[in-house]
Each structure stands twice: as structure tokens, then as C-alpha cells.
Design a protein around this motif. Structure first.
Motif, PDB file in Angstrom:
ATOM      1  N   LEU A   1      60.778  28.206  47.284  1.00  0.00           N
ATOM      2  CA  LEU A   1      61.032  27.551  46.002  1.00  0.00           C
ATOM      3  C   LEU A   1      60.946  28.539  44.835  1.00  0.00           C
ATOM      4  N   LEU A   2      59.969  29.434  44.886  1.00  0.00           N
ATOM      5  CA  LEU A   2      59.862  30.447  43.835  1.00  0.00           C
ATOM      6  C   LEU A   2      61.076  31.375  43.835  1.00  0.00           C
ATOM      7  N   ILE A   3      61.512  31.767  45.022  1.00  0.00           N
ATOM      8  CA  ILE A   3      62.695  32.639  45.114  1.00  0.00           C
ATOM      9  C   ILE A   3      63.938  31.908  44.621  1.00  0.00           C
ATOM     10  N   TRP A   4      64.069  30.651  44.993  1.00  0.00           N
ATOM     11  CA  TRP A   4      65.223  29.846  44.568  1.00  0.00           C
ATOM     12  C   TRP A   4      65.259  29.709  43.041  1.00  0.00           C
ATOM     13  N   GLY A   5      64.097  29.568  42.422  1.00  0.00           N
ATOM     14  CA  GLY A   5      64.054  29.381  40.980  1.00  0.00           C
ATOM     15  C   GLY A   5      64.242  30.656  40.178  1.00  0.00           C
ATOM     16  N   LEU A   6      63.900  31.824  40.753  1.00  0.00           N
ATOM     17  CA  LEU A   6      63.924  33.055  39.978  1.00  0.00           C
ATOM     18  C   LEU A   6      65.068  34.004  40.338  1.00  0.00           C
ATOM     19  N   VAL A   7      65.631  33.863  41.514  1.00  0.00           N
ATOM     20  CA  VAL A   7      66.740  34.743  41.912  1.00  0.00           C
ATOM     21  C   VAL A   7      68.058  34.058  41.560  1.00  0.00           C
ATOM     22  N   PRO A   8      68.896  34.667  40.753  1.00  0.00           N
ATOM     23  CA  PRO A   8      70.144  34.007  40.348  1.00  0.00           C
ATOM     24  C   PRO A   8      71.161  33.947  41.482  1.00  0.00           C
ATOM     25  N   LYS A   9      72.016  32.927  41.415  1.00  0.00           N
ATOM     26  CA  LYS A   9      73.158  32.769  42.330  1.00  0.00           C
ATOM     27  C   LYS A   9      72.730  32.749  43.792  1.00  0.00           C
ATOM     28  N   ILE A  10      71.729  31.932  44.087  1.00  0.00           N
ATOM     29  CA  ILE A  10      71.260  31.819  45.461  1.00  0.00           C
ATOM     30  C   ILE A  10      71.017  30.350  45.760  1.00  0.00           C
ATOM     31  N   SER A  11      71.439  29.899  46.927  1.00  0.00           N
ATOM     32  CA  SER A  11      71.239  28.511  47.329  1.00  0.00           C
ATOM     33  C   SER A  11      69.844  28.335  47.923  1.00  0.00           C
ATOM     34  N   PHE A  12      69.444  27.070  48.089  1.00  0.00           N
ATOM     35  CA  PHE A  12      68.111  26.819  48.645  1.00  0.00           C
ATOM     36  C   PHE A  12      68.024  27.279  50.095  1.00  0.00           C
ATOM     37  N   LEU A  13      69.093  27.124  50.877  1.00  0.00           N
ATOM     38  CA  LEU A  13      69.074  27.604  52.260  1.00  0.00           C
ATOM     39  C   LEU A  13      68.908  29.120  52.312  1.00  0.00           C
ATOM     40  N   GLU A  14      69.586  29.812  51.414  1.00  0.00           N
ATOM     41  CA  GLU A  14      69.426  31.265  51.364  1.00  0.00           C
ATOM     42  C   GLU A  14      68.008  31.633  50.937  1.00  0.00           C
ATOM     43  N   ALA A  15      67.430  30.868  50.030  1.00  0.00           N
ATOM     44  CA  ALA A  15      66.040  31.113  49.641  1.00  0.00           C
ATOM     45  C   ALA A  15      65.088  30.886  50.805  1.00  0.00           C
ATOM     46  N   LEU A  16      65.392  29.897  51.664  1.00  0.00           N
ATOM     47  CA  LEU A  16      64.564  29.681  52.855  1.00  0.00           C
ATOM     48  C   LEU A  16      64.593  30.891  53.778  1.00  0.00           C
ATOM     49  N   VAL A  17      65.747  31.526  53.893  1.00  0.00           N
ATOM     50  CA  VAL A  17      65.856  32.724  54.739  1.00  0.00           C
ATOM     51  C   VAL A  17      65.023  33.855  54.163  1.00  0.00           C
ATOM     52  N   VAL A  18      65.154  34.086  52.863  1.00  0.00           N
ATOM     53  CA  VAL A  18      64.384  35.166  52.224  1.00  0.00           C
ATOM     54  C   VAL A  18      62.886  34.864  52.290  1.00  0.00           C
ATOM     55  N   GLY A  19      62.494  33.629  52.027  1.00  0.00           N
ATOM     56  CA  GLY A  19      61.087  33.273  52.047  1.00  0.00           C
ATOM     57  C   GLY A  19      60.457  33.397  53.421  1.00  0.00           C
ATOM     58  N   SER A  20      61.241  33.151  54.476  1.00  0.00           N
ATOM     59  CA  SER A  20      60.689  33.252  55.828  1.00  0.00           C
ATOM     60  C   SER A  20      60.297  34.679  56.178  1.00  0.00           C
ATOM     61  N   CYS A  21      60.953  35.670  55.585  1.00  0.00           N
ATOM     62  CA  CYS A  21      60.634  37.068  55.899  1.00  0.00           C
ATOM     63  C   CYS A  21      59.241  37.452  55.423  1.00  0.00           C
ATOM     64  N   VAL A  22      58.784  36.869  54.325  1.00  0.00           N
ATOM     65  CA  VAL A  22      57.480  37.240  53.760  1.00  0.00           C
ATOM     66  C   VAL A  22      56.416  36.186  54.052  1.00  0.00           C
ATOM     67  N   THR A  23      56.717  35.207  54.905  1.00  0.00           N
ATOM     68  CA  THR A  23      55.734  34.173  55.236  1.00  0.00           C
ATOM     69  C   THR A  23      54.598  34.694  56.117  1.00  0.00           C
ATOM     70  N   PRO A  24      54.869  35.449  57.198  1.00  0.00           N
ATOM     71  CA  PRO A  24      53.752  35.908  58.039  1.00  0.00           C
ATOM     72  C   PRO A  24      52.831  36.865  57.297  1.00  0.00           C
ATOM     73  N   THR A  25      51.542  36.757  57.557  1.00  0.00           N
ATOM     74  CA  THR A  25      50.585  37.731  57.027  1.00  0.00           C
ATOM     75  C   THR A  25      50.597  38.961  57.916  1.00  0.00           C
ATOM     76  N   ASP A  26      50.504  40.104  57.304  1.00  0.00           N
ATOM     77  CA  ASP A  26      50.691  41.358  58.035  1.00  0.00           C
ATOM     78  C   ASP A  26      49.419  41.760  58.779  1.00  0.00           C
ATOM     79  N   PRO A  27      49.478  41.997  60.097  1.00  0.00           N
ATOM     80  CA  PRO A  27      48.273  42.377  60.842  1.00  0.00           C
ATOM     81  C   PRO A  27      47.806  43.784  60.520  1.00  0.00           C
ATOM     82  N   VAL A  28      48.724  44.665  60.116  1.00  0.00           N
ATOM     83  CA  VAL A  28      48.332  46.035  59.796  1.00  0.00           C
ATOM     84  C   VAL A  28      47.481  46.061  58.537  1.00  0.00           C
ATOM     85  N   LEU A  29      47.939  45.385  57.487  1.00  0.00           N
ATOM     86  CA  LEU A  29      47.178  45.349  56.239  1.00  0.00           C
ATOM     87  C   LEU A  29      45.949  44.459  56.336  1.00  0.00           C
ATOM     88  N   SER A  30      45.976  43.468  57.232  1.00  0.00           N
ATOM     89  CA  SER A  30      44.804  42.604  57.387  1.00  0.00           C
ATOM     90  C   SER A  30      43.598  43.372  57.904  1.00  0.00           C
TER      91      SER A  30
END
Length: 578
Positions: A122-151
Motif C-alpha cells: 500500500l505504501l509503494i502503491w501510494g508513493l510510486v507514480p504510474k504503478i497499479s496495485f498488483l504491481e505494488a504487490l509484486v514489489v512489496g513481496s520482495c521486501v516482506t521477508p526479514t533477512d537472516p544475514v542482518l538478523s
């Protein structure tokens, strides 16, 4: 006549080896005194050596100028690092952990992970211009997992030992390991639905075919198969290693490296069959130490933390060198920089913290509000996000070239890279800045007092020096120091070797063979009458075989009061700890 061979291979080896050596000289100071992780420091080093700065690391030249090949190299490198890290993460967990703690993990991997995905999208959809909600779901899924290396930054080291309970450390490790592999369903749900809107979906090019692919291929083949495969391979490897060790077929070196070689095998075989190698590695690591045998046998060994450190330094140097820094500033208006900055701040604040705080009462390991805030804030984005970024680009590369596909590829590249860099920097600096903000005012208030007429007054230098000397035990001396209150057995603290393993301390810790002598140690042992004398661990003891030096994280805390003393050869007194 000798000639200079300034090749890329020689330069990379020189830079990598020189940087690891230089960082190693101050590694304890950086990590345990300043709470700076090797991830942040190595990222900055990668930037300094990148083509934009010193031009010593030239990633594009290594792939002969092909950006697609460079993307492939980065994808495979991140796969390798995640695979090894997740096997080691699974091995660190106690016996049968996934079965015993499935309820808190279900909360973290179900509602919280879904809320993280939707809120970020939702944040990506609201702040990135010319992007649909489905495309925002794709982008958001990439940063959803917490990183085990940095954890690992918050579950290892002095800060974690003092501030994070062991049960909470374990659940953070388990969550970061499991949700890395569970990012596939979130990613491919958006991609399959996008194919329907683009008119290029498989299986009938409709919503029914897309959902069939999602349930059958993503959940069935990618997720469930990887879980079964990881459990079978991990459990089978445990049985084989037991069999070989009982018959004395395996040497110590091969025994210690077994978990790492197992990770390489799983990454390779899962890659060949097209399953989720990241999730399979985590499941295999936990199944491999299901009976706690391998974990306990390697508890005092530093090989795994050493490999972990080498991988962290290498991968974050590479990320710092290949990051598209210029595209953050100049990207043809795809995502303006000010929108990226706002997005980074909002994602760090609302991606995870509100949801963990809302349901932390259902997770027994999170006992207090401050622990909920801590777990909610430290959900870093790092190598796993870059991994899913290039999985997405690889998927889009095989689709028909069209404006929507190219725009999504550009957006996901810029946004995911920027969010990953924000997380590495912010989470890497949060602990040292928090410590500085907590201790700096107290330091000034203790060091500076104000007289009645308003003038600042510092205590005399002599009094400050004498106080420091009185507090500091003298080393290499048999002189007795003023007696203090004898230490209580209830306040004993664990002692750690380099790498984080615990050093056994005398009979009280189950090791009656360890002796403590004044000839070797610069610490204090308290006698039964309250007197104190300098004692130290015998260097010939089983806990430190053949060692003549100790590192800062190996300082000894005496297990209890002494029972007998006898004169030593150099005028010192030998004391056996009870």
C-alpha cells in the motif's frame, strides 16, 4: 623480465583479502564496543571500492559488459549465501524447535507476514507514480521477508547477550529463516495475476488458471516439496553422520564442515529441480540437528561463525559495488528521489512494528512492550530482498516485451535496492546511536558538575586517576588488591570464546578438569575469608588446548570462591576453584 599483471582477478583478491584482514584487526572493537555490524561496514567498503569511487571492484567488467549476466551472478551469489546461512540458522536452534514452537511461528509467518506484505504494498502503491496495485504487490513481496544475514546482528554478540533473552533470540532466528523461503507465494501471486491483466497468463489466461498455477506450482511444487526434501535430506544426513562417527570413519575437520557442505548440496539439487532451495536449507538445518547432537558437539567450535563472517563481508561488499546508486538520482522520473526517501522512512516505521506490537501478547517469547517494539523494529531488509528482486527480473525477462513489463522491472529494481540500502544503514546504526543517546547525557552529567555560582567544575585529575586505578585489577602481579564482596554463584556470567561459544568454567560448570592458577590469569579469586588474589585459567586445560593468548571475548569470570592456596614458583599463589 618481470611485468606487472594488474588483472581484475588479482585486484579483487588483493582488495577482498586486504579488507578482511584490516577489518579483522579492529573487528572486536567495531562489533562489541561500537555495536557496528560487518554488514554495514562491508557495504560502505564495497561502495568505496566500486566503479563510482576507487574503481577497484568492477562488477560489470567481470561479466564482459552484460547487465543480464551481472544480474545472474548477483542472484546466484545471494542464493549461495542464503543457503549456507539458513542451514547454519537451522542448526543453531534447540532440539525439535519447529515442532515445539509452531504456535508463535504461525503468528509470525501468518498474520504478521501477510500484514507486512499488504502494508508495504500500500505504501509503494501510494508513493510510486504510474504503478497499479498488483504491481505494488509484486514489489512489496520482495521486501516482506526479514533477512537472516542482518538478523544475526541482533541475536549474536555482547548486545544480544545483555539485552535479548535466549528464547527471543531463537524465535527471531526461526522466523527469519522460515519466512525467507515463504516469500515465494506472495511474489508469485502478484506475478500470476499480472499475467492475467497483461493477457499472457498460462493455463487458460484467466484468473482460474492463475490461481491453479499458484496453488499447484508455487505451494505444491515449490513450497511443500522443498519442506519434504529438506526434512528428508537433513534427517538422512544426521543418520549418516551418526553412523560414520560411531565407527570412527569421519575426522574432526570433515565433521565440522558437514553442515556447510550439506547447504551446498541442497542449493545445487533444489536449483536443478526448480524448488525453493532457501526454505529447503532452513528445514534441512533444523532436521539435521533434530536430536541436538550436532549442535552440542559443535557448540565450542568457531568454524561456523568464521564462515558466517566471511560470507557476510563478501556479499555486502559485492552489494555495495553493484548497487545502482546513480539510478536513485537519475531514473527518468520513474521514482523521484524525494518519494524514495519518504517511502524508506514509512516502510521502516509501518512495515512491521505496528503488527508485531498488536499481537505480541500471543507470542510467549515477547514478554514486555519494549521487547515487542524491539522485535517489530528489527525486521531488516537485505540479501533476501535482493534475491527476490532478481527472481522477479528473471521472471519478467521471459515475458513478451511491453511497456508495462519494462516499467515494472525498472520500478522493482530501484525501489527494492533503495529499501535494502535504507534498512542496512538504519538497522546497522540503530544500536550504536541508541547506546550513544543513552550513555552520552549520563557521561556528561557524571563528568561535569556545576558550582553554586554557575561555573563548571571537573573533579581533580588525581582523584579521577586514583578512582580508575582502584577499580581496575592489576595484571601479572601477585600483590593482593583490597577485598571486595565475594561473588555469588547466582551472579556468575557465561564466558565466550571468539565466535560466541561458551567456555566451561570449573566443576560448577560440569568440567572438573579445569584448573585456575595465579600464574596465568589477571582476574580475581575470592578466598573464604573475603581475601582476593590474582588467578587465571591454566592454559593447558581442555577448554583452551595449546593456547597462549586470549581474545577480548574470552575473559574469565571465576566460578566461585577458592578453597585452598599453595605457593607458586614465582611468588604467586595457585588457587583451585571449586
Amino acid at each position: 623480465m618481470p611485468t606487472l599483471a594488474i588483472t581484475n582477478f588479482n585486484i579483487v583478491l588483493s582488495v577482498l583479502g586486504g579488507w578482511i584482514s584490516l577489518f579483522g584487526l579492529v573487528s572486536y572493537l567495531c562489533k562489541e564496543n561500537f555495536y557496528l555490524s560487518e554488514a554495514l561496514i562491508s557495504l560502505l567498503a564495497g561502495v568505496a571500492f566500486s566503479p563510482a569511487a576507487a574503481n577497484l571492484i568492477k562488477p560489470l567488467e567481470y561479466t564482459f559488459g552484460s547487465q543480464e549476466d551481472l544480474n545472474t551472478v548477483t542472484l546466484y551469489f545471494s542464493r549461495l549465501v542464503l543457503g549456507i546461512q539458513l542451514v547454519l540458522a537451522g542448526v543453531q536452534l534447540p532440539s525439535r524447535y519447529l515442532r515445539k514452537q509452531w504456535r508463535p511461528l504461525l503468528w509470525l509467518l501468518g498474520p504478521i507476514m501477510t500484514a507486512m506484505w499488504l502494508s508495504t504494498s500500500l505504501l509503494i502503491w501510494g508513493l510510486v507514480p504510474k504503478i497499479s496495485f498488483l504491481e505494488a504487490l509484486v514489489v512489496g513481496s520482495c521486501v516482506t521477508p526479514t533477512d537472516p544475514v542482518l538478523s544475526n546482528v541482533i541475536v549474536k554478540g555482547k548486545f544480544a547477550d545483555h539485552n535479548v533473552p535466549k528464547e527471543l533470540q531463537d524465535v527471531i532466528i526461526a522466523e527469519s529463516g522460515a519466512n525467507d523461503g515463504l516469500g515465494y507465494p506472495f511474489l508469485f501471486l502478484g506475478l500470476y495475476l499480472l499475467e492475467v491483466t497483461w493477457g499472457a497468463g498460462e493455463g487458460g489466461k484467466d484468473i482460474k488458471g492463475a490461481m491453479g498455477l499458484w496453488f499447484g506450482e508455487t505451494w505444491g511444487y515449490t513450497i511443500l516439496l522443498s519442506v519434504v526434501y529438506g526434512a528428508v535430506v537433513g534427517g538422512g544426513a544426521n543418520k549418516l553422520l551418526h553412523w560414520a562417527e560411531e565407527r570412527k570413519f569421519v575426522d574432526r575437520e570433515s565433521f565440522l564442515v558437514f553442515a556447510i557442505s550439506l547447504a551446498l548440496f541442497i542449493v545445487g539439487t533444489c536449483g536443478m529441480i526448480g524448488s525453493d532451495d532457501v526454505l529447503a536449507c532452513f528445514i534441512a538445518g533444523n532436521a539435521f540437528t533434530w536430536d541436538d547432537w550436532f549442535r552440542l558437539e559443535t557448540l565450542d567450535d568457531s568454524l561456523q561463525p568464521t564462515i558466517d563472517m566471511l560470507l557476510n563481508v563478501s556479499v555486502f561488499m559485492w552489494l555495495g559495488a553493484v548497487c545502482p546508486w546513480q539510478e536513485f538520482l537519475v531514473n527518468g522520473g520513474v521514482v523521484p528521489l524525494y518519494r524514495l526517501v519518504i517511502l524508506g522512512v514509512l516502510v521502516l516505521m509501518f512495515r512491521r512494528l505496528p503488527w508485531v506490537f498488536a499481537i505480541h501478547r500471543f507470542i510467549p517469547q515477547i514478554e514486555e512492550v519494549r521487547q515487542a517494539i524491539f522485535v517489530g523494529f528489527f525486521g531488516p531488509v537485505g540479501v533476501s530482498a535482493i534475491f527476490y528482486l532478481y527472481i522477479t527480473l528473471e521472471f519478467l525477462k521471459g515475458r513478451e516485451p511491453r511497456e508495462e513489463v519494462e516499467h515494472l522491472a525498472e520500478v522493482v529494481k530501484i525501489v527494492v535496492w533503495f529499501l535494502a540500502i535504507c534498512s542496512i544503514v538504519v538497522h546497522g546504526l540503530s544500536i550504536p546511536l541508541g547506546k550513544l543517546g543513552f550513555y552520552l547525557p549520563r557521561t556528561f552529567s557524571r563528568g561535569v558538575s556545576v558550582t553554586s555560582d554557575g561555573r563548571e567544575f571537573l573533579p581533580p585529575i588525581r582523584s579521577r586517576v586514583s578512582t580508575l586505578v582502584a577499580r581496575r585489577p592489576r595484571r601479572n602481579s601477585g600483590d593482593e588488591l583490597p577485598a571486595t564482596e565475594p561473588p555469588s554463584s547466582d551472579t556468575r556470567r557465561s564466558v565466550y570464546r571468539i565466535g560466541g561459544s561458551v567456555i566451561p568454567q570449573g566443576p560448577a560448570h560440569g568440567n572438573p578438569d579445569i584448573k585456575t592458577t595465579t600464574a596465568d590469569l589477571g582476574g580475581l579469586a575470592m578466598g573464604a575469608d573475603g581475601s582476593s588474589s590474582a588467578v587465571e585459567t591454566d592454559l593447558e586445560s581442555p577448554s583452551l588446548p595449546g593456547r597462549t593468548i586470549r581474545f577480548p571475548d574470552e575473559s574469565l569470570v571465576i566460578a566461585g570462591p577458592t578453597t585452598a592456596t599453595e605457593p607458586g614458583p614465582a611468588g604467586a599463589q595457585h588457587a583451585d576453584s571449586t
